[in-house]
Design a protein around this motif. Structure first.
Motif, PDB file in Angstrom:
ATOM      1  N   LYS A  57      43.628   5.258  69.763  1.00  0.00           N
ATOM      2  CA  LYS A  57      44.729   4.089  69.763  1.00  0.00           C
ATOM      3  C   LYS A  57      45.581   4.080  71.002  1.00  0.00           C
ATOM      4  N   SER A  58      46.186   5.144  71.376  1.00  0.00           N
ATOM      5  CA  SER A  58      47.190   5.100  72.521  1.00  0.00           C
ATOM      6  C   SER A  58      46.351   4.979  73.892  1.00  0.00           C
ATOM      7  N   LEU A  59      45.092   5.588  73.968  1.00  0.00           N
ATOM      8  CA  LEU A  59      44.260   5.553  75.244  1.00  0.00           C
ATOM      9  C   LEU A  59      43.821   3.771  75.420  1.00  0.00           C
ATOM     10  N   PRO A 102      56.041   2.059  74.151  1.00  0.00           N
ATOM     11  CA  PRO A 102      55.426   3.295  74.172  1.00  0.00           C
ATOM     12  C   PRO A 102      55.501   4.051  72.915  1.00  0.00           C
ATOM     13  N   GLN A 103      54.876   5.038  72.626  1.00  0.00           N
ATOM     14  CA  GLN A 103      54.727   5.885  71.355  1.00  0.00           C
ATOM     15  C   GLN A 103      55.989   6.705  70.937  1.00  0.00           C
ATOM     16  N   SER A 104      56.599   7.060  72.121  1.00  0.00           N
ATOM     17  CA  SER A 104      57.550   8.150  71.943  1.00  0.00           C
ATOM     18  C   SER A 104      58.517   8.326  72.992  1.00  0.00           C
ATOM     19  N   ALA A 175      52.310  -2.844  71.198  1.00  0.00           N
ATOM     20  CA  ALA A 175      53.384  -1.839  70.514  1.00  0.00           C
ATOM     21  C   ALA A 175      52.432  -0.665  69.951  1.00  0.00           C
ATOM     22  N   ASP A 176      52.774   0.645  70.732  1.00  0.00           N
ATOM     23  CA  ASP A 176      52.008   1.565  70.269  1.00  0.00           C
ATOM     24  C   ASP A 176      52.981   2.556  69.273  1.00  0.00           C
ATOM     25  N   GLU A 177      52.544   2.391  67.815  1.00  0.00           N
ATOM     26  CA  GLU A 177      53.078   3.101  66.900  1.00  0.00           C
ATOM     27  C   GLU A 177      54.794   2.874  67.106  1.00  0.00           C
ATOM     28  N   PRO A 178      55.331   1.484  66.840  1.00  0.00           N
ATOM     29  CA  PRO A 178      56.680   1.454  67.127  1.00  0.00           C
ATOM     30  C   PRO A 178      57.442   1.666  66.021  1.00  0.00           C
TER      31      PRO A 178
HETATM   32 MG   LIG Z   1      49.109   7.650  69.835  1.00  0.00          MG
END
Ligand SMILES: [Mg+2]
Ligand SMILES: Nc1ncnc2c1ncn2[C@@H]1O[C@H](COP(=O)(O)OP(=O)(O)O)[C@@H](O)[C@H]1O
Lengths: 311, 335
Positions: A57-59, A102-104, A175-178
């Motif tokens: 997913k992030s990719l 971003p995710q983190s 939105a990556d895992e927000p």
């Molecule tokens: Mg990810």
């Protein structure tokens, strides 16, 4: 919702992402982590990409924005507002018309104060005002601006990341895992913000592993498995297991608490040992020998599915 | 003023100094054991084989007493140690002068050499490393990396000889060695002469240092350019220049400080060889002479002073770290 006749904001066709790795120094191997992925976001639409951890997913988000690592190549076509994107064009659009949440917290520079990062080191009054408003909106104390990322709590970091996206006036938010780390209230607030943003005719691609969250806010759901979308369905189809198309989606559905919490055994295959044909094959109750061949995507009832047994 | 804010740093400094002192004691004991165990007979080394043969038994006994041959080693060390603590580093057997004044002279010579090399290798290595890391895989990176690997794998003395061949033998623009022209009265040595004699040793030392710092900085730069916060800065549409200025340089500064101060010990080690090759009268050359002639007081003095410098460098590096890195500055990670 009949999203089919809307204009597309984002359209991805046949996206593949491949890592080139060197094993034991010399032997070159290609690792395909995303293959033949199709997904689209229409105007006014909030599309959720749901998949378990490590499914790529992030990719996917990074591929859209052209920020894949050096040893990583993307193939396929991406359109933004009906315009086929080139690497140069995406460089112009990112951060302006397409923004990433971003995710983190690792995506913040550990050595720069939060406020300065949110404003991209700019200092104009209007930007300061906007930042202050957004901090208020997300209930971040104004003095957060003077903190360094390591001084933020998990929830604060999330809200700062959301703020960075809202500082711009984008057409598409990825939105990556927000939500992990956010309190329920803050998560709902972020989601309703995304919803409002989409309702104004924009697009949101919400990447998450939380299918329940996706069901609450999304118009459509793309189910991601081992680097590809196995099904893209309107959220209404998730009312009943019978309107769903792919065996993996059905298994996800049955695993939900409100549908009996039925676990299903096994793990998604790692990119290195991908089975022939359908990646879900080894775990699928409907597996037949035809599943090992080439699986074409088919459109069934306003949704798309990558399964030869789908009806 | 709020003392509490600084108490962490204060505690850290005190702790470090205690650590440094115990390390220095260990270094002095180790050096002492090494000199004592060395097969070199200081008396023999001092007066030579012929002198030994012509020496009367009485005189030999006097000399042995002067060199402290018959005192048990532990007592000898204790004598040295108590003297050292009171600020008396003893007398050099070789130079027949107080160790403190020998070290003072040699130290000044070496300091000029090492400081020049330290600054040059630090600045240039940092610059080359950043460029190579940013343009990873391009020709400029290949050139810088190739050059650095070549130099890094070259023995110091060999590089020194090559430079002597080029600048002193072929081009004849720089002197071969020593810190002053031969046969000139010390008072008449001009600054220009001193500088001329400094160039080759400093160049050798710098060239070696640059290679090391370049390669390390390059690695760090590549790591940083792959970090998530750089990706995100790109995703937010920042220009390359802005990314380098605001994120890459800021983050490379931390490892650069560590590298720069860690390189003090490498430059020290290198200077021993370089001073030997160029007959440059510095601390390194004195250390070698002291070792070869069993001059325990001088060797011990040099060992302790150089170790103190290296440890002190590390302490400074850690304190600088605290100033640059907010995670330490504000997180009081000194505890
Ligand atoms: Mg990810
Ligand atoms: N730099 C990399 N080199 C090799 N494989 C990678 C790299 N980054 C990610 N992957 C692989 O790609 C897959 C997808 O990663 P990711 O997009 O982070 O998953 P998700 O966001 O869905 O949890 C994972 O299986 C991961 O192992």
């Amino acid at each position: 919702m009949t999203c089919m006749n809307h204009k597309h904001i984002l359209q991805i066709k046949n996206l593949s992402v491949t890592f080139t790795q060197y094993e034991q120094g010399l032997r070159k191997t290609d690792l395909r982590v995303i293959r033949n992925l199709n997904v689209s976001v229409g105007e006014g639409e909030l599309v959720a990409v749901v998949g378990s951890s490590g499914s790529g997913k992030s990719l996917l988000a990074h591929a859209i924005l052209g920020i894949l690592p050096q040893n990583c190549d993307a193939e396929g076509n991406i359109w933004f507002q009906e315009e086929l994107l080139s690497p140069e064009r995406i460089k112009e659009l990112r951060g302006k018309k397409i923004v990433l949440v971003p995710q983190s917290v690792n995506y913040l520079d550990p050595l720069e104060k939060v406020g300065k990062q949110v404003r991209k080191e700019q200092n104009e009054k209007s930007l300061r005002r906007k930042q202050e408003e957004l901090f208020d909106f997300y209930k971040l104390p104004q003095k957060t601006a003077d903190l360094y990322p390591f001084e933020l709590s998990g929830g604060m970091a999330r809200r700062v990341l959301l703020t960075t996206a809202m500082m711009e006036s984008p057409r598409l938010i990825i939105a990556d895992e927000p939500t992990p780390g956010l309190h329920l209230e803050a998560a709902k607030k972020a989601m309703s913000h995304f919803r409002e943003f989409a309702d104004k005719g924009n697009g949101v691609l919400l990447i998450t592993h939380d299918i329940e969250l996706a069901l609450e806010v999304a118009d459509r759901i793309a189910v991601f498995y081992a680097g590809t979308t196995v099904e893209e369905a309107p959220v209404a189809d998730f009312q009943s297991v019978d309107t769903l198309r792919h065996p993996y989606t059905k298994a996800l559905w049955r695993a939900l608490p409100q549908h009996g919490f039925h676990p299903f055994p096994g793990n998604q295959p790692y990119a290195k040992d991908m089975p022939n044909g359908c990646p879900f094959g080894p775990r699928c109750p409907q597996l037949t020998s035809e599943c090992e061949g080439n699986i074409q995507e088919q459109t069934i009832r306003f949704g798309r599915v990558r399964c030869i047994h789908a009806k | 003023m709020d003392i509490g804010r600084y108490s962490g740093i204060l505690k850290y400094v005190v702790k470090s100094i205690i650590k440094i002192i115990s390390l220095l004691i260990a270094v002095s004991i180790l050096s002492f054991v090494l000199v004592s165990a060395s097969p070199v007979d200081p008396v023999r080394a001092y007066i030579g084989e012929v002198g030994m043969a012509n020496m009367s038994v009485e005189n030999l006994a006097k000399l042995e007493a002067y060199f402290g041959i018959n005192t048990p080693p532990i007592e000898r060390y204790w004598n040295w140690f108590t003297g050292f603590v009171q600020g008396d580093m003893g007398s050099s057997l070789l130079y027949r002068q107080p160790v403190a004044s020998v070290i003072h002279v040699k130290f000044m010579n070496s300091m000029v050499l090492m400081t020049t090399a330290w600054i040059f290798s630090g600045l240039l290595g940092f610059l080359f490393g950043i460029i190579a890391g940013l343009y990873r895989g391009r020709w400029i990176d290949k050139a810088i990396k190739g050059y650095s690997l070549l130099i890094a794998s070259m023995p110091t003395f060999w590089l020194a000889l090559v430079l002597v061949m080029i600048f002193s033998v072929w081009l004849q623009i720089l002197p071969i060695g020593l810190s002053v022209p031969i046969g000139v009265n010390a008072a008449e040595v001009s600054i220009l002469d001193s500088i001329k004699h400094l160039i080759l040793p400093a160049l050798t030392l710098s060239v070696i240092g640059i290679a090391n710092i370049t390669l390390h900085t390059r690695e760090k730069m590549i790591d940083i350019m792959g970090e998530d916060y750089i990706l995100f800065a790109k995703a937010r549409g920042k220009s390359n220049l802005s990314i380098i200025r605001h994120h890459a340089l800021r983050n490379i500064l931390l490892p650069a400080i560590t590298l720069q101060f860690a390189s003090i010990s490498e430059i020290f080690g290198g200077s021993v060889l370089v001073e030997q090759v160029f007959s440059y009268p510095g601390l390194g050359k004195a250390a070698v002479s002291a070792g070869l002639s069993g001059d325990a007081p001088l060797l011990l003095g040099i060992a302790v002073i150089s170790a103190a410098l290296v440890f002190f460098g590390n302490l400074v590096a850690n304190l600088l770290y605290g100033i640059v890195d907010p995670r330490i500055r504000r997180g009081s990670a000194y505890e």
